[in-house]
Design an enzyme around this catalytic site. Sequence first.
Site, PDB file in Angstrom:
ATOM      1  N   HIS A  44      27.224  -4.465 -69.306  1.00 52.06           N
ATOM      2  CA  HIS A  44      27.791  -5.567 -68.534  1.00 52.06           C
ATOM      3  C   HIS A  44      26.906  -6.807 -68.510  1.00 52.06           C
ATOM      4  O   HIS A  44      27.427  -7.926 -68.491  1.00 52.06           O
ATOM      5  CB  HIS A  44      28.121  -5.107 -67.110  1.00 52.06           C
ATOM      6  CG  HIS A  44      27.032  -4.348 -66.426  1.00 52.06           C
ATOM      7  ND1 HIS A  44      26.856  -3.003 -66.605  1.00 52.06           N
ATOM      8  CD2 HIS A  44      26.070  -4.736 -65.572  1.00 52.06           C
ATOM      9  CE1 HIS A  44      25.823  -2.593 -65.890  1.00 52.06           C
ATOM     10  NE2 HIS A  44      25.321  -3.628 -65.249  1.00 52.06           N
ATOM     11  N   ASP A 104      28.039  -0.498 -61.727  1.00 53.67           N
ATOM     12  CA  ASP A 104      27.908  -1.943 -61.574  1.00 53.67           C
ATOM     13  C   ASP A 104      28.877  -2.716 -62.461  1.00 53.67           C
ATOM     14  O   ASP A 104      28.629  -3.873 -62.798  1.00 53.67           O
ATOM     15  CB  ASP A 104      26.467  -2.375 -61.889  1.00 53.67           C
ATOM     16  CG  ASP A 104      26.122  -3.730 -61.311  1.00 53.67           C
ATOM     17  OD1 ASP A 104      26.851  -4.202 -60.421  1.00 53.67           O
ATOM     18  OD2 ASP A 104      25.118  -4.323 -61.755  1.00 53.67           O
ATOM     19  N   HIS A 110      19.321   2.612 -62.106  1.00 53.33           N
ATOM     20  CA  HIS A 110      20.377   1.907 -62.838  1.00 53.33           C
ATOM     21  C   HIS A 110      19.693   1.081 -63.914  1.00 53.33           C
ATOM     22  O   HIS A 110      18.950   0.137 -63.609  1.00 53.33           O
ATOM     23  CB  HIS A 110      21.192   1.015 -61.911  1.00 53.33           C
ATOM     24  CG  HIS A 110      22.184   0.173 -62.661  1.00 53.33           C
ATOM     25  ND1 HIS A 110      23.081   0.723 -63.556  1.00 53.33           N
ATOM     26  CD2 HIS A 110      22.402  -1.161 -62.695  1.00 53.33           C
ATOM     27  CE1 HIS A 110      23.817  -0.243 -64.088  1.00 53.33           C
ATOM     28  NE2 HIS A 110      23.413  -1.397 -63.586  1.00 53.33           N
ATOM     29  N   ASP A 170      19.767  -1.450 -66.594  1.00 52.57           N
ATOM     30  CA  ASP A 170      20.271  -2.574 -67.380  1.00 52.57           C
ATOM     31  C   ASP A 170      19.371  -2.689 -68.606  1.00 52.57           C
ATOM     32  O   ASP A 170      18.180  -3.016 -68.487  1.00 52.57           O
ATOM     33  CB  ASP A 170      20.220  -3.861 -66.564  1.00 52.57           C
ATOM     34  CG  ASP A 170      21.090  -3.773 -65.324  1.00 52.57           C
ATOM     35  OD1 ASP A 170      22.307  -3.626 -65.474  1.00 52.57           O
ATOM     36  OD2 ASP A 170      20.537  -3.835 -64.205  1.00 52.57           O
TER      37      ASP A 170
END
Length: 905
Positions: A353, A127, A14, A16
């Site tokens: 996000h 997420d 994931h 980010d």
Amino acid sequence: MTNKKTAHIISHTHWDREWYMPYEYHHALLIELMDTLLDTLDRDPDYKSFHLDGQTIMLEDYLQVRPEMKEKLTKYIQEERIHIGPWYILQDEFLTSSEANVRNLQVGHRDAKSYGGKISKLGYFPDSFGNMGQAPQMLRQADIDVAAFGRGVKPTGFNNQVSEDAAYESPYSEMIWQSPDGSKVIGILFANWYCNGMEVPVDEKQAIAYWEKAIPNAEKFASTRHLLFMGGCDHQPIQTDLSDAIEVAKKLFPDVDFVHSNFELYVDELKKDLPDNLQTVHGELRSQRTEGWYTLVNTASSRVYLKQMNAENQTLLEKVAEPLAAFAHQVGKPYPHHLFVYAWKTLMQNHPHDSICGCSVDEVHREMVTRFEKSKHMTEMIIRESIDGLIPAIDTTAFEGKEAFPFTVFNTAGYNRDGFVEVSIELKRRYFSEAYPTRLAREMKVEPIAAGAVMDAEGNVIDCEWIDGGVMFGYDLPKDKFRQPYMARILKLRLQAKDIPALGYKTLAWVTGAANPEAASQLTGDFTMENSNLKVEVLANGSLKMTDKATGHVYDGLNVYEDAGDVGNEYMYRMPEGTTPLTTEGVDAERTVVEDSAFRTVIEVKHNWSIPASADELLHEEQLEIVGFPNRKAKRSKEMVAFTIVTRYTLDRDAKRVDVHVTMDNQSKDHRVRALFPTGFDAETHLADSIFEVARRNNVPAPEWQNPSNDQHQQAFVSVSDGKLGLTVANKGLCEYEVSQDNKNTIAVTLMRSSGELGDWGYFPTPEAQCIGTNVAEYAIIPHAGDVVTSGAYEEAHSFQVPFLVRQTDVHAGSLPANHAFLEWAGEQVAFSSLKMAEETDNMVARWYNVALEPRTLKVKLPEAVKGFYRSDLLERKGEAVANDNNGAAIELGAAEIFTLGIEK
């Protein structure tokens, strides 16, 4: 059918893009990860596949530094060993606009397609801090029938620890997720988070312990024999020995079929075994059936300035630049798809996000400001060039024979509207080539301005206010020669523009010598302003007493300010236990009338307030010791500092709303400021503007909710109604509100929040998140009959976001009339969303959505002949034909339907 369990291990990371480290730190790690992935795929034929987190920007970021790897990368994508798409970035769904969510899907599909392999058809939201209610409908329009998500349905606590004793909306990790329109997808919840299959041991002893825990945890929620194990986590490096680890697992657990899987394989197998009794979850997934402490909803108010810049950028792109460029395309100007892609991509790079949520370290958000400015500047250039293409085509010969100075008012909001307009008219221009600039300015400044009036193309006089604007510097940028600087003699006009058509324009002119009628002031008392719709009194404490003349209802005490301490973090707000918010209800304010005309009245209010300087010293100790924010005992400091709030209330002629502009000089830390609007209505629910819907939400949270605060997301507005009367508060980039449980159903809109740490899994100081210095907020107060949907007040709230654009022209012939709508439409309880040109077909595409939960009719008409209309979708593909009658069509929209119309000309 075998009952043997299958363990689907899906390798992923994931990613980010920026978070607890600045972007380039993460970027360097991404390069290392991708190099390792490609090397692993080269070396190990049993390393079957890797899911690239559903976002194509990872490819873009990698190839920016390693362009020489594109051929190898493409090879593995085409061999389906690397799975890409469907998004460009993993966005926060509620803090980005409806159209931004669509552009994200469009760009992700287009970029994935360019590699020549399959596009991952999975609605991937690993997420997201809650999930938009219309996601199933949106995904279905992109041929996606499965969504995977990590939040929104069951509680995930600190460090992603799953609560064991909560009431779940679904007993399984699989469910049916249904949009308000009835669209359904299979929903897959990462019940044990998206890291439940990471770092699989090769050592047999460790592997036994690992799988003896992991398998029962997955079985506990799974509805089938297919168990999902996500082999990765945040920035998880590649497990290069995974093939060996799987062989060890097969040896140790022969009753389980271990597969190095991918989502396509897993979903295909899952569908075959899904039971008939899956639970259906409806609409928005916002973790409302939880204790409420870790919903991360207060990222909506973290670093409010980011949300405001984002709202401005999105509005300029989707509600101004795209329609204007589509208009200009109708008169022969090429539609700048490439510039739009650049502007949107640059903006969307702020939409992950951890970026738009304002929950990263300070360096991340400094870089975001630059991206916002880059996207905005490109968008402004598109707007300028589009208007440059339109102006010569607009016929202004109606003003021939007069000493006239025409100007065109563009309305791209999507709704017919009136509004206050200011325009600077150049009465004379002299270029630097004529004389030295100082001399030009001096000579032009003394030239008198003759009286006149504003007229429309039919010869009607429109009353206005005009003042001498002096001399102004400007410049032309010709396409065939060097820049041309000049000085111009300026006349400034202020007027109420009326009947500006949706998706069109109206041309007016300043005509010298015409008689300008007198108009009355709106000031009817020392601090009372009044127009045909509203009477607004500014009270001694700075709040408003407002009378809605259409209903006769009086609202009192609107826009009192509240200040409360905050011992939470960038993710979540927490008021210190045992403290009470301060308000300006009993604070006298300085009131001044700063503008008074027939067109606009502005009353300024100044609060010289005093609030605590920060939290007390205990907060820092608790932060250092990683004390979870629900358990903190810190209070507010006893030291007080000045907090100055300057409010400007604006009432325009014939307006149905009061516009509010707030400037706050914040010198305090660890606190939150809100504006309060007591409605007094008896209501159990309220309505909030969300993604392609006006969402109905409960005023009182579910029984599981423990958090004293019940803050929620909004797009353009929040509204409370008792069915007969309603009050709506529209906003520009203020994404957080609460409907308070105070027996008044008070709407509380967050204007700013100050926090000194990131939060989550460690201690990351964020001093810039305290937002010390000047903070601004803009919103509007709209009273109405009925609710915000049935009254049509949503149109007023949406239009509040979109500026009029005005451009001076001259008297000339043209192919377009002086007043014109490029597309006319009508539809009760139908909201306009976008108008642009489709990239692949170069056809015009327009989008609306039904804000009612019953069918509605959309009527569309173009002023000139069209080849035909057709149903399109969010990917702008050509679908079935729509009946065309005299260049118009009537389309039946289903309840809550998102509808895209393609137009062939």
